[in-house]
Write a protein that holds these residues in place. Structure first.
Motif, short mmCIF file in Angstrom:
data_model
loop_
_atom_site.label_atom_id
_atom_site.label_comp_id
_atom_site.label_asym_id
_atom_site.label_seq_id
_atom_site.Cartn_x
_atom_site.Cartn_y
_atom_site.Cartn_z
N ALA A 161 0.83 -1.20 0.00
CA ALA A 161 0.00 0.00 0.00
C ALA A 161 0.87 1.25 0.00
CB ALA A 161 -0.92 -0.01 1.22
N LEU A 162 1.91 1.26 0.82
CA LEU A 162 2.81 2.42 0.87
C LEU A 162 3.52 2.61 -0.45
CD1 LEU A 162 4.06 4.66 2.59
CD2 LEU A 162 5.79 3.01 3.36
N ASN A 163 3.92 1.53 -1.10
CA ASN A 163 4.58 1.64 -2.40
C ASN A 163 3.65 2.24 -3.45
OD1 ASN A 163 6.95 0.55 -1.41
ND2 ASN A 163 6.47 -1.54 -2.07
N ALA A 164 2.37 1.85 -3.40
CA ALA A 164 1.39 2.40 -4.35
C ALA A 164 1.20 3.89 -4.13
CB ALA A 164 0.06 1.67 -4.19
N ILE A 165 1.23 4.29 -2.88
CA ILE A 165 1.09 5.72 -2.56
C ILE A 165 2.29 6.50 -3.05
CG2 ILE A 165 1.12 7.34 -0.61
CD1 ILE A 165 -0.65 5.27 0.89
N LYS A 166 3.48 6.02 -2.76
CA LYS A 166 4.70 6.73 -3.14
C LYS A 166 4.88 6.82 -4.66
CE LYS A 166 7.59 5.93 0.93
NZ LYS A 166 8.85 5.31 1.42
N SER A 167 4.43 5.79 -5.37
CA SER A 167 4.60 5.76 -6.82
C SER A 167 3.46 6.43 -7.56
CB SER A 167 4.74 4.31 -7.30
OG SER A 167 3.54 3.59 -7.03
N GLY A 168 2.43 6.89 -6.82
CA GLY A 168 1.29 7.53 -7.47
C GLY A 168 0.41 6.59 -8.24
N GLU A 169 0.40 5.32 -7.86
CA GLU A 169 -0.38 4.32 -8.59
C GLU A 169 -1.83 4.26 -8.13
OE1 GLU A 169 1.73 0.69 -8.06
OE2 GLU A 169 3.29 1.21 -9.51
N ALA A 170 -2.19 5.08 -7.14
CA ALA A 170 -3.56 5.09 -6.64
C ALA A 170 -3.93 6.50 -6.24
CB ALA A 170 -3.70 4.14 -5.45
N ASN A 171 -5.21 6.74 -6.12
CA ASN A 171 -5.72 8.04 -5.68
C ASN A 171 -6.20 8.02 -4.23
OD1 ASN A 171 -7.06 7.72 -8.80
ND2 ASN A 171 -5.58 9.35 -8.43
N GLY A 172 -6.60 6.84 -3.77
CA GLY A 172 -7.06 6.70 -2.40
C GLY A 172 -6.77 5.29 -1.92
N VAL A 173 -6.26 5.16 -0.70
CA VAL A 173 -5.84 3.85 -0.19
C VAL A 173 -6.30 3.69 1.26
CG1 VAL A 173 -3.88 2.36 0.35
CG2 VAL A 173 -3.81 3.79 -1.70
N LYS A 174 -6.97 2.58 1.54
CA LYS A 174 -7.29 2.21 2.91
C LYS A 174 -6.03 1.65 3.56
CE LYS A 174 -9.44 0.94 6.66
NZ LYS A 174 -9.88 1.93 7.67
N LEU A 175 -5.63 2.22 4.70
CA LEU A 175 -4.40 1.80 5.36
C LEU A 175 -4.69 0.69 6.37
CD1 LEU A 175 -2.80 5.31 5.97
CD2 LEU A 175 -2.49 3.77 4.01
N ILE A 176 -3.87 -0.34 6.34
CA ILE A 176 -4.02 -1.45 7.28
C ILE A 176 -3.66 -1.01 8.69
CG2 ILE A 176 -3.09 -3.72 7.92
CD1 ILE A 176 -2.83 -4.37 4.98
N ASN A 177 -2.66 -0.15 8.81
CA ASN A 177 -2.26 0.36 10.12
C ASN A 177 -1.81 1.80 9.99
OD1 ASN A 177 0.57 0.36 9.29
ND2 ASN A 177 0.57 -1.85 9.66
N ASN A 178 -1.39 2.39 11.11
CA ASN A 178 -1.00 3.80 11.13
C ASN A 178 0.51 3.99 11.26
OD1 ASN A 178 -3.69 4.90 11.01
ND2 ASN A 178 -3.97 4.20 13.11
N ASP A 179 1.27 2.99 10.87
CA ASP A 179 2.71 3.03 11.09
C ASP A 179 3.44 4.05 10.23
OD1 ASP A 179 2.27 1.01 12.88
OD2 ASP A 179 3.11 -0.60 11.63
N SER A 180 2.87 4.42 9.09
CA SER A 180 3.61 5.28 8.14
C SER A 180 2.88 6.59 7.84
CB SER A 180 3.86 4.50 6.84
OG SER A 180 4.55 3.31 7.07
N LEU A 181 2.06 7.07 8.76
CA LEU A 181 1.26 8.26 8.47
C LEU A 181 2.11 9.48 8.14
CD1 LEU A 181 -1.79 8.12 10.91
CD2 LEU A 181 -1.44 7.02 8.70
N SER A 182 3.17 9.70 8.90
CA SER A 182 4.00 10.88 8.65
C SER A 182 4.68 10.79 7.29
CB SER A 182 5.05 11.04 9.75
OG SER A 182 5.87 9.88 9.84
N GLU A 183 5.09 9.59 6.91
CA GLU A 183 5.72 9.38 5.61
C GLU A 183 4.72 9.60 4.48
OE1 GLU A 183 8.56 5.93 3.55
OE2 GLU A 183 7.62 5.59 5.50
N ILE A 184 3.49 9.18 4.70
CA ILE A 184 2.44 9.35 3.69
C ILE A 184 2.08 10.83 3.53
CG2 ILE A 184 0.02 8.86 3.17
CD1 ILE A 184 0.49 6.11 4.53
#
Length: 505
Positions: A236-259
């Motif tokens: 999910a994080l990789n999809a966000i960083k690469s711009g492969e999605a517009n909206g993503v449901k996060l499994i956890n909150n471990d990477s919120l600041s990075e997102i």
């Protein structure tokens, strides 16, 4: 969370199915209006079937909403509005619900929406394999006196029925598709989109194209919809960083600041609570759990603030009650019932006849990792309770509901009042697997069923004081959207409604 409606359950199912994170072909296509933009979403579970009679909700909801309309519509604020039913009304004692259907709705196979079709869908759902089939258990009969009228006669008032008709119980498929051999993979509805089966990889990526004849253009914000399944936080994080999605449901909150640093917005709700479910309140499997002082001691064993920080990365709110803040029964004072007090917990155990503690068997699963289970066991050990875990793997939910264990760690959805009662408190509730029954609670449930909202607070107080559960915290649910997309999250579901995604101008 397919309709076990559980954060943990969703994670387990995803891992069990080994769903790959595949971006599909829509992520690079900038969102636009209904004439051509593509909305690409990331989900954490895939639908197990497209047959409405086996449908699930929670995190599986967008797959169904894309192709099927529901009888009623849930708005982000929790209010219910017309959908396929243009009007709805109860009789005086709320045992008869009359739905007036729209007369301008056509399924994508060209057939018309009629009351007879709705009747067949509702009856199939009642008898179907959906984990939510019981949500129509109070419906005694369904009649279609004419093409636009459906009458549901109830055994007793059901305060959750309207809400349930906005979810999987209210999904309507075309009549012909109900007997088709490919109903599980080729859904035929009247929704804003059609599933493109040729461009869909079951379990991985689902492509929907715009329904050109959709009756409600105001809900069609995109020309194409792609929903990819991201089976773990990394994909999910990789999809966000690469711009492969517009909206993503996060499994956890471990990477919120990075997102957020990547320019994405975190849309939040607090829908689920996590904690120990003390199922065996009658002491059938573990005599100790049948003692209220033992259950109270367990509640006093946990440092909730520390556990929220460790397990939930600090994203959420500590709580000791299963009713949400939006509930008529919520009482902030109840969140101070059990302070963290290991010494006091030991004293209660001694008073209950367990001065040397006891052994508590609970399930675990490696799919969720070991840290949460270890932390809970450590805190219980501090008051003399030895936790004996059995790793049940992908059978975590199945074994819990069998029931094979007197207690278990779980994350469950904090529903609106009557839904929550029917979901985890009433003697027939799915998440009351021992069917524990309490005379005082049953009397309050009867009052609530007939409209006494004041009794909800009394029931909540009873449940907390009798320590039916050991809630730890309400976890923040997070849905990330890019800088081209906005969404309004629901207070009643883990995944936003697809109608509530819109392109930013």
């Amino acid at each position: 969370m397919f309709r076990w409606k559980a954060t943990a359950a969703a994670a387990i199912t995803v891992a069990a199915l080994a769903l790959a994170g595949c971006a599909g072909d829509g992520g690079g296509d900038a969102p636009g209006d209904s004439s051509g933009g593509t909305l690409t979403l990331g989900a954490i579970v895939a639908p197990q079937t497209f047959d409405p009679a086996g449908a699930q909700w929670g995190n599986a909801a967008p797959f169904y909403q894309a192709v099927f309309d529901t009888l009623l519509l849930m708005k982000p604020d929790g209010s219910v509005e017309p959908m396929l039913a243009s009007k709805y009304a109860y009789n005086d004692d709320k045992t008869v619900l009359t739905l007036t259907l729209r007369d301008d709705v056509t399924f994508t196979d060209g057939s018309k929406l009629t009351a007879a079709v709705v009747k067949k869908n509702l009856e199939r759902f009642q008898k179907g394999t959906s984990p939510d089939a019981s949500t129509l258990s109070e419906v005694k009969s369904i009649e279609a006196p004419d093409d636009t009228t459906v009458v549901l006669t109830l055994k007793a008032p059901d305060p959750a029925l309207l809400n349930n008709l906005t979810r999987d119980a209210g999904l309507v498929a075309s009549e012909k598709s109900l007997t088709a051999s490919d109903i599980a993979t080729n859904p035929v509805g009247s929704g804003p989109y059609e599933l493109d089966t040729k461009d869909t990889v079951t379990g991985t990526s689902y492509t929907y194209t715009k329904n050109p004849d959709y009756w409600n253009k105001s809900l069609q914000h995109y020309g194409k919809l792609v929903i990819n399944v991201y089976g773990d936080a990394t994909s999910a994080l990789n999809a966000i960083k690469s711009g492969e999605a517009n909206g993503v449901k996060l499994i956890n909150n471990d990477s919120l600041s990075e997102i957020e640093a990547a320019g994405w917005t975190i849309n939040k709700n607090e829908l689920d609570f996590e904690g120990i479910m003390l199922y065996d309140r009658g002491g059938q499997m573990n005599k100790a759990i049948g003692n209220v002082k033992v259950r109270q001691a367990i509640n006093m064993a946990f440092d909730r603030a520390a556990l929220l920080k460790t397990i939930g990365s600090g994203y959420g709110t500590v709580t000791e009650q299963v009713f949400p803040k939006s509930s008529a029964g919520f009482d902030a004072a109840l969140d101070s019932t059990y302070k963290y007090d290991p010494a006091g917990a030991k004293q209660l155990l001694a008073e209950a006849g367990y001065p040397n503690g006891f052994t508590l068997e609970m399930p675990s699963t490696s799919l969720l990792g070991a840290s949460t289970f270890n932390l809970l066991a450590e805190q219980l050990k501090d008051i003399g309770i030895t936790v004996k875990y059995t790793d049940v793997g992908t059978n975590y939910i199945t074994d819990m509901l069998a029931p094979k264990f007197p207690a278990a760690f779980m994350a469950l959805e904090q529903n609106p009042d009557w839904q929550l009662i029917q979901f985890m408190i009433s003697p027939t509730a799915t998440w009351n697997p021992f069917h524990y029954s309490d005379e005082a609670a049953n009397a309050l449930i009867s009052k609530i069923q007939t409209g006494d909202t004041a009794a909800v607070k009394d029931l909540n107080t009873l449940v907390v004081q009798q320590a039916w559960f050991a809630p730890l915290f309400r976890i923040q649910g997070s849905f990330a959207t890019d800088d081209r997309t906005k969404v309004t999250v629901l207070n009643t579901n883990a995944f936003p409604a697809i109608y509530d995604f819109t392109p930013k101008s």
